[in-house]
Design an enzyme around this catalytic site. Structure first.
Site, PDB file in Angstrom:
ATOM      1  N   GLY A 193       0.287  -5.925   0.430  1.00  0.00           N
ATOM      2  CA  GLY A 193      -0.814  -5.445  -0.778  1.00  0.00           C
ATOM      3  C   GLY A 193       0.420  -6.296  -2.942  1.00  0.00           C
ATOM      4  N   GLU A 206       2.207  -6.843   6.713  1.00  0.00           N
ATOM      5  CA  GLU A 206       1.088  -6.111   8.003  1.00  0.00           C
ATOM      6  C   GLU A 206       0.484  -6.122   9.406  1.00  0.00           C
ATOM      7  OE1 GLU A 206      -0.456  -6.531   3.359  1.00  0.00           O
ATOM      8  OE2 GLU A 206       0.583  -7.508   4.879  1.00  0.00           O
ATOM      9  N   GLU A 230       0.146  -9.388  -2.968  1.00  0.00           N
ATOM     10  CA  GLU A 230      -1.380  -9.964  -2.635  1.00  0.00           C
ATOM     11  C   GLU A 230      -1.620  -9.427  -4.189  1.00  0.00           C
ATOM     12  OE1 GLU A 230      -4.012  -9.449   1.598  1.00  0.00           O
ATOM     13  OE2 GLU A 230      -3.226  -7.526   0.317  1.00  0.00           O
ATOM     14  N   ALA A 233       1.111  -1.517  -0.138  1.00  0.00           N
ATOM     15  CA  ALA A 233       0.268  -0.041   0.116  1.00  0.00           C
ATOM     16  C   ALA A 233       0.635   1.195   0.192  1.00  0.00           C
ATOM     17  CB  ALA A 233      -0.928  -0.357   0.926  1.00  0.00           C
TER      18      ALA A 233
END
Length: 698
Positions: free
Chosen positions: A102, A125, A105, A61
């Site tokens: 992310g 995270e 992901e 992110a």
């Protein structure tokens, strides 16, 4: 758009262009979606490659968008991944440098993943109080063993692509590519362009779990290793959901539910505060990042004791040569012996390779002469904490050190302005207060005197990063940020015992709150004689400061802590476990009797509130005086140097979360207590002002 699009030999290459780590901000996500849609609409394109511009693929992110509408603006990460999964043409993630959060992901949503050697792969995270929220806990155990997934997700630790490629049965990495990654990825994409059906992680089963107690064991391990933290436990929950839920969409929704639930909790706020606070601490308001720094290629350390040896190791670990100066050869031999012993212990535990140990020791030289350190770029004194001793050292340094050398003091309390004024080059003088053991503790208080040059400040902040310290700038005052506040914390602990609590109760209450150690155990570890000396100085310099006589009474019995086998607790030879002391209790009883005090029952809540709010009130005064430039700096000092619980983000954030009006109300109650220095509980003016205005420190 923070993503570029180019077609190469029938393959569309989408390059993330959001430096420094290609964070998945709104513009980047939109660029990926637009690129995939454009490629699918182009008949000449047979496959798609997504890669990262610069040194990394994607760090996750975009932290610049945290807590802003852009973080959740469409297309979100889930929709971006869905667009990739539904692509009619195969999508290959070409990964180099770093793929985290992310970014990983996103890559798990691609049909194939090729990686360069040495890529750092992680879902971190958990370290900001969250769980992966883009399907990471559901997709990763479909390409790696559940055991490996648990280790990665619950710790946030990175694993290299080389190691992951060797994991039996792994389906994370289709190919490791040496050399030109994008060229190799394009060639790979052409090879798989016509393969149908296209592989998707969502269609894979979760790897089987051989141990039915795996998840319970993981929870127990996390409870010990990451005491009090919610996010590691919820990571385990999410991975267990993946193992027990064949329908990945159900698992992804449950993961998202957990993510949203803990995202708004105080613990996530505290951990994110710590994450951003560390980065903010390195920024000095009036020292631009463009300020030229001095070259630091050779360092000298004066004093080969515990602190000097630890400081020396910090630089050796970073590959910076050190000359260690002492007055006597036996002191050097003892100090170097301790350094060797520390490194050899790391080698024995497998934490340090033998060749690395030898390399570090090869960077160390020793001397008995100041002349041999004259050409060092920076010198740090770690001698006895006495102004007379330190002034002699700085007078000598002023005479021998080359022009432009940085002269640093490791003082923990003394006036750096006055130390600087001993020299003819006060602009080159700065305080570098390391915390013991210096080779372990992350905190470095950078004490800026009124004379310190801006380029000196810029330089030492850069050096702190090289030696892996969290550097926090403090102005000059007695005790700087950390010890000045800690003195009030210790004062309250003494008053609490005098009024009726036991030493053990105070420590246990502090530790139950989350402190690494209670105040009395800390005193025994650090040496009670240090505080004893400070209190003697206070009686002369600040006779109005009130202390309970309990602390001095214990020290007058020679109970200076673990180093002498007795302090607030008794210690058996060779052991560090604290044993309640009948002698200390008798000493406390005598103080109470002498003062005519009848002990009262004190709750653990009162203990915690008085200890923590003593820190808060002094912290407010420090902010108001400009000793610290921002509240988060104070929190970083306490998180990285004093064992304050990460779950609360530091004393100032704790006050914010409690509510400053509530803090003021509690303090008024403590002021009504005739013992424990009632005057101290007058709220600092900044605290009173912010509380009245409904504002916060941070």
């Amino acid at each position: 758009m923070s993503a570029s699009y180019q077609v190469t030999d029938g393959v569309a290459v989408i390059t993330l262009t959001n430096p420094p780590v290609n964070g998945l901000g709104h513009s980047t996500r939109a660029g990926i979606v637009d690129g995939v849609n454009l490629a699918n609409a182009d008949a000449s394109v047979k496959a798609i490659v997504i890669t990262g511009g610069g040194k990394v693929f994607c760090g996750g992110a975009d932290i610049r968008e945290f807590n802003t509408p852009a973080a959740f603006a469409a297309p979100g990460l889930h929709l971006t991944i869905e667009t990739i999964e539904k692509s009619s043409k195969p999508v290959v993630a070409a990964i180099h440098g770093v793929v985290m959060g992310g970014g990983l992901e996103l890559a798990l949503g691609c049909h194939y993943r090729v990686m360069a050697p040495g890529v750092q792969v992680a879902l971190p995270e958990v370290n900001i109080g969250l769980i992966p929220g883009g399907g990471g806990t559901q997709r990763l155990p479909r390409v790696l063993p559940v055991e490996q997934t648990l280790q990665m997700v619950t710790t946030g630790a990175s694993v290299t692509s080389d190691k992951l490629a060797k994991v039996p049965g792994q389906q994370l990495i289709a190919k490791l590519i040496e050399g030109d990654l994008v060229a190799g990825a394009v060639a790979f994409a052409k090879e798989v362009a016509d393969v149908r059906p296209m592989p998707l992680v969502r269609h894979l089963p979760v790897s089987p779990v051989s141990d039915p107690e795996l998840f319970n064991k993981a929870r127990a391990d996390m409870a010990k290793a990451r005491r009090g933290l919610i996010s590691p436990q919820r990571c385990v929950d999410a991975i267990e959901i993946a193992a027990n839920t064949p329908d990945i969409d159900v698992g992804i929704q449950k993961e998202l539910d957990i993510f949203k639930e803990i995202m708004v909790g105080p613990q996530a706020k505290a951990m994110q505060h710590a994450f951003f606070g560390e980065r903010a601490a390195s920024k000095i308001p009036d020292v631009p990042e463009s300020t030229p720094a001095r070259k630091i290629e050779k360092v000298a350390v004066i004093g080969a004791g515990t602190m000097g040896g630890g400081i020396t190791m910090c630089f050796l670990n970073a590959g910076i040569p050190v000359t260690l100066l002492e007055m006597k050869q036996e002191a050097i031999d003892r100090g170097v012996g301790t350094i060797r012993k520390n490194y050899e212990a790391q080698v024995a535990k497998g934490k340090l390779a033998q060749d690395k140990y030898e390399q570090r020791m090869s960077l160390l030289t020793t001397t008995l002469s100041y002349d041999d350190i004259a050409q060092a770029d920076m010198v740090i004194e770690a001698v006895f904490e006495d102004f007379g001793v330190k002034s002699q050292v700085f007078t000598k340094l002023d005479a021998v050190m080359k022009p432009g050398a940085i002269l640093a003091s490791n003082t923990s309390t003394l006036d750096v302005d006055k130390i600087a004024e001993v020299t003819k080059r006060p602009a080159d003088v700065v305080g570098l207060h390391f915390f013991s053991p210096a080779n372990v503790m992350r905190l470095l208080e950078v004490v800026r005197s009124k004379h310190t040059a801006k380029d000196v400040m810029a330089t030492v902040m850069q050096v702190a990063k090289k030696i892996k310290k969290v550097a926090v700038v403090s102005g000059v005052c007695d005790g700087f940020i950390g010890n000045r506040m800690f003195e009030q914390y210790v004062r309250q602990s003494f008053f609490l015992v005098e009024e009726g609590a036991t030493v053990q109760q105070v420590d246990k209450a502090a530790e139950a709150f989350g402190f690494a150690m209670g105040p009395f155990r800390v005193g025994d570890l650090a040496g009670n004689d240090i505080g004893f000396a400070i209190r003697k100085r206070r009686k002369i310099e600040q006779p109005d400061v009130i202390y309970s006589p309990v602390g001095d009474a214990v020290c007058e019995l020679g109970r200076f802590g673990q180093k002498v086998g007795k302090g607030w607790y008794d210690y058996e030879a060779g052991k560090r476990e604290p044993v309640p002391s009948a002698e200390v209790q008798a000493c406390v009883d005598k103080v109470r009797a002498d003062k005519g005090l009848t002990p009262r029952a004190i709750s653990d809540d009162e203990i915690v509130q008085r200890l923590v709010l003593a820190l808060v009130n002094e912290g407010a005064a420090i902010l108001e005086e400009g000793i610290a430039s921002k509240a988060s700096d104070i929190d970083m000092v306490y998180l990285t140097g004093y064992g304050f619980p990460l779950t609360w983000g530091g004393p100032m954030l704790y006050a914010d979360l409690l509510g400053l009006p509530k803090v003021v109300e509690l303090m008024k109650g403590f002021a009504g207590n005739p013992h424990g220095d009632p005057a101290f509980w007058t709220p600092a003016p900044l605290l009173a002002k912010l509380a009245a205005e409904g504002k916060t420190f941070n």
